[in-house]
Design a protein around this motif. Structure first.
Motif, PDB file in Angstrom:
ATOM      1  N   ARG A   1       0.832  -1.198   0.000  1.00 39.12           N
ATOM      2  CA  ARG A   1       0.000   0.000   0.000  1.00 39.12           C
ATOM      3  C   ARG A   1       0.866   1.248   0.000  1.00 39.12           C
ATOM      4  O   ARG A   1       0.635   2.193  -0.765  1.00 39.12           O
ATOM      5  CB  ARG A   1      -0.917   0.002   1.228  1.00 39.12           C
TER       6      ARG A   1
ATOM      7  N   THR B   1     -10.370  -4.294  -7.964  1.00 38.30           N
ATOM      8  CA  THR B   1      -9.472  -3.144  -8.053  1.00 38.30           C
ATOM      9  C   THR B   1     -10.215  -2.004  -8.749  1.00 38.30           C
ATOM     10  O   THR B   1     -11.270  -2.208  -9.370  1.00 38.30           O
ATOM     11  CB  THR B   1      -8.206  -3.482  -8.845  1.00 38.30           C
ATOM     12  N   GLN B   2      -9.661  -0.823  -8.676  1.00 34.84           N
ATOM     13  CA  GLN B   2     -10.315   0.313  -9.311  1.00 34.84           C
ATOM     14  C   GLN B   2     -10.436   0.093 -10.819  1.00 34.84           C
ATOM     15  O   GLN B   2     -11.498   0.370 -11.409  1.00 34.84           O
ATOM     16  CB  GLN B   2      -9.545   1.609  -9.036  1.00 34.84           C
TER      17      GLN B   2
ATOM     18  N   SER C   1      -9.239   4.824  -5.510  1.00 32.90           N
ATOM     19  CA  SER C   1      -9.611   3.739  -4.596  1.00 32.90           C
ATOM     20  C   SER C   1      -8.464   3.464  -3.645  1.00 32.90           C
ATOM     21  O   SER C   1      -7.294   3.528  -4.023  1.00 32.90           O
ATOM     22  CB  SER C   1      -9.949   2.478  -5.390  1.00 32.90           C
TER      23      SER C   1
ATOM     24  N   PRO D   1      -7.092   0.969  -0.094  1.00 30.35           N
ATOM     25  CA  PRO D   1      -7.342  -0.187   0.776  1.00 30.35           C
ATOM     26  C   PRO D   1      -7.820   0.271   2.154  1.00 30.35           C
ATOM     27  O   PRO D   1      -7.400   1.322   2.651  1.00 30.35           O
ATOM     28  CB  PRO D   1      -5.981  -0.874   0.851  1.00 30.35           C
TER      29      PRO D   1
ATOM     30  N   TYR E   1     -11.011  -2.714  -0.912  1.00 30.95           N
ATOM     31  CA  TYR E   1     -10.947  -1.367  -1.478  1.00 30.95           C
ATOM     32  C   TYR E   1     -12.141  -0.498  -1.095  1.00 30.95           C
ATOM     33  O   TYR E   1     -13.296  -0.923  -1.207  1.00 30.95           O
ATOM     34  CB  TYR E   1     -10.858  -1.434  -3.003  1.00 30.95           C
TER      35      TYR E   1
ATOM     36  N   HIS F   1     -13.943   2.419  -2.635  1.00 33.21           N
ATOM     37  CA  HIS F   1     -14.050   3.073  -3.933  1.00 33.21           C
ATOM     38  C   HIS F   1     -14.876   4.353  -3.823  1.00 33.21           C
ATOM     39  O   HIS F   1     -15.837   4.412  -3.048  1.00 33.21           O
ATOM     40  CB  HIS F   1     -14.732   2.163  -4.954  1.00 33.21           C
TER      41      HIS F   1
END
Length: 259
Positions: free
Chosen positions: A39, A178-179, A215, A217, A224, A226
């Motif tokens: 991250r 994921t984004q 996005s 964590p 995530y 978002h």
């Protein structure tokens, strides 16, 4: 101790990135340290397969059955009820012949909507966990409008999405995308209008969507958070309704949108 493991045992890191679960508490600690490092380095997507493989291989009896009290408390009789009512009202307009739940779990929400919406032809539940899908197929066999498929939702939407189909998630599904994956799904759906997307998803308490659309964590699982209002608008959706729900432990985004 987890930090020592991630540095000295590169095989464990390779296993984590391949989606294999930690085998003991020491490796759980190592995975947590690794997630923090990724991250901070801006490469958290390297652990995306961890989330995917957990839902594919996870113990469905424990994971999915544990969600039933939350459905009763929050969705059917609690603060998320308004999201279900909004979706139901949208579907009653007669535009959609198919309703698809991404991450259907035990199928309870899909079965509820099927009972409430007799004019809709098909209700399709998608989930990564084949064992849970098999349970759903047996449990809901009496209603021929209910279909369940063990698959990756991104692949399914790519090959099977079409016009007059409505999509929704509840309780934490898109948080494992994921984004870029989420943006891809939303863009695909806009190619098949009329369509709609409805969601109830957890987000980080400190995530200001207007200031930061990236996005990030969050939470124990480092899934995530978002910026859903921003991402659906970017994909070409027009927001119909939006609200939030929060308590001491979690913050939830509720949203309904159409292109």
């Amino acid at each position: 101790m987890g930090e020592v493991l991630t540095w000295r045992h590169h095989a464990a890191v390779t296993r984590f990135e391949a989606g294999l679960p930690p085998r003991n508490r020491l490796e759980q600690s190592a995975l947590a340290v690794l997630a923090i490092r990724y991250r901070e380095a801006g490469c958290f997507n390297r652990l995306a397969r961890q989330h995917h493989e957990f839902w594919v291989r996870g113990p469905c009896d424990f994971v999915y059955d544990a969600a039933i009290p939350r459905l009763e408390k929050q969705l059917f009789h609690g603060p998320h009820r308004i999201a279900l009512d909004r979706l139901e009202a949208e579907l009653k307009q007669g535009t959609f012949h198919t309703v698809c739940e991404i991450g259907c779990g035990n199928g309870a929400v899909l079965a509820y909507l099927a009972d409430r919406l007799p004019a809709v032809d098909r209700f399709i539940g998608l989930d990564l966990n084949a064992a849970q899908i098999a349970r759903n197929q047996v449990q809901h066999a009496a209603d021929t409008r209910l279909e369940f498929s063990a698959c990756d939702a991104i692949d399914w939407i790519t090959h099977h999405a079409g016009p007059n189909m409505a999509f929704y998630t509840y309780g934490g599904v898109f948080e494992y995308f994921t984004q870029s994956q989420l943006e891809g799904v939303l863009l695909t759906l806009t190619m098949h209008t009329p369509t709609c997307i409805a969601l109830v998803e957890p987000v980080s308490f400190d995530h200001d969507f207007e200031a930061d659309s990236t996005s990030r964590p969050h939470g124990r699982e480092l899934s995530y958070s978002h910026a859903y209002p921003v991402l659906v608008a970017k994909a070409g959706f027009r927001e119909i309704w939006q609200a939030e729900s929060a308590d001491a432990k979690s913050r939830w985004m509720m949203l309904l949108a159409r292109p």
